[in-house]
Structures are given as C-alpha cells and as structure tokens.
Design a protein around this motif. Sequence first.
Motif, short mmCIF file in Angstrom:
data_model
loop_
_atom_site.label_atom_id
_atom_site.label_comp_id
_atom_site.label_asym_id
_atom_site.label_seq_id
_atom_site.Cartn_x
_atom_site.Cartn_y
_atom_site.Cartn_z
N GLU A 84 41.13 45.74 10.74
CA GLU A 84 40.17 46.84 10.71
C GLU A 84 40.58 47.93 11.70
N GLU A 85 41.07 47.52 12.86
CA GLU A 85 41.52 48.50 13.86
C GLU A 85 42.71 49.29 13.33
N ARG A 86 43.67 48.60 12.70
CA ARG A 86 44.83 49.31 12.13
C ARG A 86 44.39 50.24 11.01
N GLU A 87 43.42 49.81 10.22
CA GLU A 87 42.92 50.68 9.15
C GLU A 87 42.25 51.91 9.74
N ARG A 88 41.46 51.73 10.80
CA ARG A 88 40.81 52.85 11.46
C ARG A 88 41.85 53.80 12.03
N GLU A 89 42.89 53.24 12.68
CA GLU A 89 43.96 54.08 13.22
C GLU A 89 44.68 54.83 12.11
N ALA A 90 44.91 54.17 10.99
CA ALA A 90 45.58 54.83 9.87
C ALA A 90 44.72 55.99 9.35
N ARG A 91 43.41 55.76 9.25
CA ARG A 91 42.53 56.85 8.82
C ARG A 91 42.56 58.00 9.82
N GLU A 92 42.56 57.68 11.12
CA GLU A 92 42.62 58.73 12.14
C GLU A 92 43.92 59.52 12.03
N HIS A 93 45.04 58.81 11.84
CA HIS A 93 46.33 59.49 11.69
C HIS A 93 46.33 60.37 10.44
N GLN A 94 45.76 59.85 9.36
CA GLN A 94 45.70 60.62 8.12
C GLN A 94 44.85 61.88 8.32
N GLU A 95 43.70 61.72 8.99
CA GLU A 95 42.84 62.88 9.24
C GLU A 95 43.55 63.89 10.15
N SER A 148 37.98 25.58 14.25
CA SER A 148 37.41 26.66 15.07
C SER A 148 38.48 27.65 15.49
N ARG A 149 39.65 27.13 15.89
CA ARG A 149 40.75 28.02 16.26
C ARG A 149 41.20 28.85 15.06
N ALA A 150 41.29 28.21 13.90
CA ALA A 150 41.70 28.94 12.69
C ALA A 150 40.68 30.02 12.35
N ARG A 151 39.38 29.72 12.48
CA ARG A 151 38.36 30.73 12.23
C ARG A 151 38.48 31.87 13.24
N ALA A 152 38.71 31.51 14.51
CA ALA A 152 38.86 32.54 15.54
C ALA A 152 40.09 33.40 15.27
N ASP A 153 41.20 32.76 14.88
CA ASP A 153 42.41 33.52 14.55
C ASP A 153 42.17 34.44 13.35
N ALA A 154 41.48 33.93 12.35
CA ALA A 154 41.19 34.74 11.17
C ALA A 154 40.29 35.92 11.55
N GLU A 155 39.31 35.69 12.39
CA GLU A 155 38.43 36.77 12.83
C GLU A 155 39.21 37.79 13.64
N GLU A 156 40.11 37.31 14.51
CA GLU A 156 40.94 38.21 15.30
C GLU A 156 41.84 39.04 14.39
N ALA A 157 42.43 38.40 13.38
CA ALA A 157 43.29 39.12 12.44
C ALA A 157 42.47 40.14 11.65
N ARG A 158 41.25 39.77 11.27
CA ARG A 158 40.39 40.70 10.55
C ARG A 158 40.05 41.91 11.41
N VAL A 159 39.72 41.66 12.67
CA VAL A 159 39.39 42.76 13.59
C VAL A 159 40.62 43.65 13.79
N ALA A 160 41.79 43.01 13.96
CA ALA A 160 43.03 43.79 14.14
C ALA A 160 43.32 44.62 12.89
#
Length: 183
Positions: free
Chosen positions: A75-86, A61-73
Amino acid sequence: MDWWVWVIIAVVVVLIAIAIWLGMQSSRKRTAERHRQEAAELREKAEATRLEASRRDAEASRARADAEEARVAAEEREREAREHQEHAQRTRSELDDQLAKADELDPDGGRDARTTADDGQGWDDRGADDRGADDRGADDRGLRPDRTRATDDTVDVTETYEVPRDDLRTDPRRGDAGGTRQG
C-alpha cells in the motif's frame, strides 16, 4: 480319615488361596505399573503434540504478521507511485505552461517552429518525415527540431528553456546585425 488329614488339607487349601491371592496382587501391581507407563507415554506424546501445535500457531502468527507487513508495504509503494504520478503530471503541466508562455513570447510563432511530439513512426507533428533526420542538423526550413523534450517526472521545472531562434539570419550583404526573417 483322621482329623490330622483334614487339618493338612485345610492348611494346603489356605496356602493355595494365599498363593492365588498373592499372585492376583502381583498381577494387579504389574498391570497398574504397565498402565502408569502407558499413561506417561501418552502424556509425553500429548505434550509433544501440544508443543508442535504451539509452534505451528506461532508460525501462523508470524506468517499473518509478515503478510500484513507486506500488505502495508505494498500500500505504501502504491501511495508513493500515485504521488510520483501526480508529481509527474504536475511537472508536465508546468512544462506545458512554460512552453506555452515561451510560444507567446516568441515573435516567430513558437510551436510551429519546433517539433513537439514524435509518434515514433518517422513523422513529427508537422507531418514531415523525420526518420532520417539528424538531431544536430536543421530541417528543410533551417529549423532545429527540439526532440529532447522530457516527459517523465525528473524534469526540473525551475530550469529556463531557450526558444530556438535559428530561423533569424543576418544578411551579410546588407550588414544589418538585427537580421531578417528567412522562410
């Protein structure tokens, strides 16, 4: 045979039967106790296995939660990168608009009076070889190339840009302050 012999034989047989019966009872008790101990050991092993399974479930469960947290992070970094690019693209567009306006306002024609791109191979966009050119000096027409044009998202678009006016020279022989066009 006398009757008392038969009584003694009967008593001995009864005593032997009682001894066998007591031996069997004792054996059953020992077997039952041994089975109880084995069952207790099996229960302890089962409890240890259950605890290990619970611990592994918690780790999963912890590993799944960590993986989900890493996935969300991510996605957030990707969104920030797109915003910076725009933002960088908008900034470049605003810079190009400012440079175009400066070129329109420049009485000398604007872009042909400065370097706007360098392909990194020693040639500027005018076709002149700039491999040995000194950024502080003027080119063969007396113009200073602008090689500091920013292309990243750190450009502050509220800055004002001066258009190089080095191609206007004053003629000391005529004494005019307005200057004449050279070149």
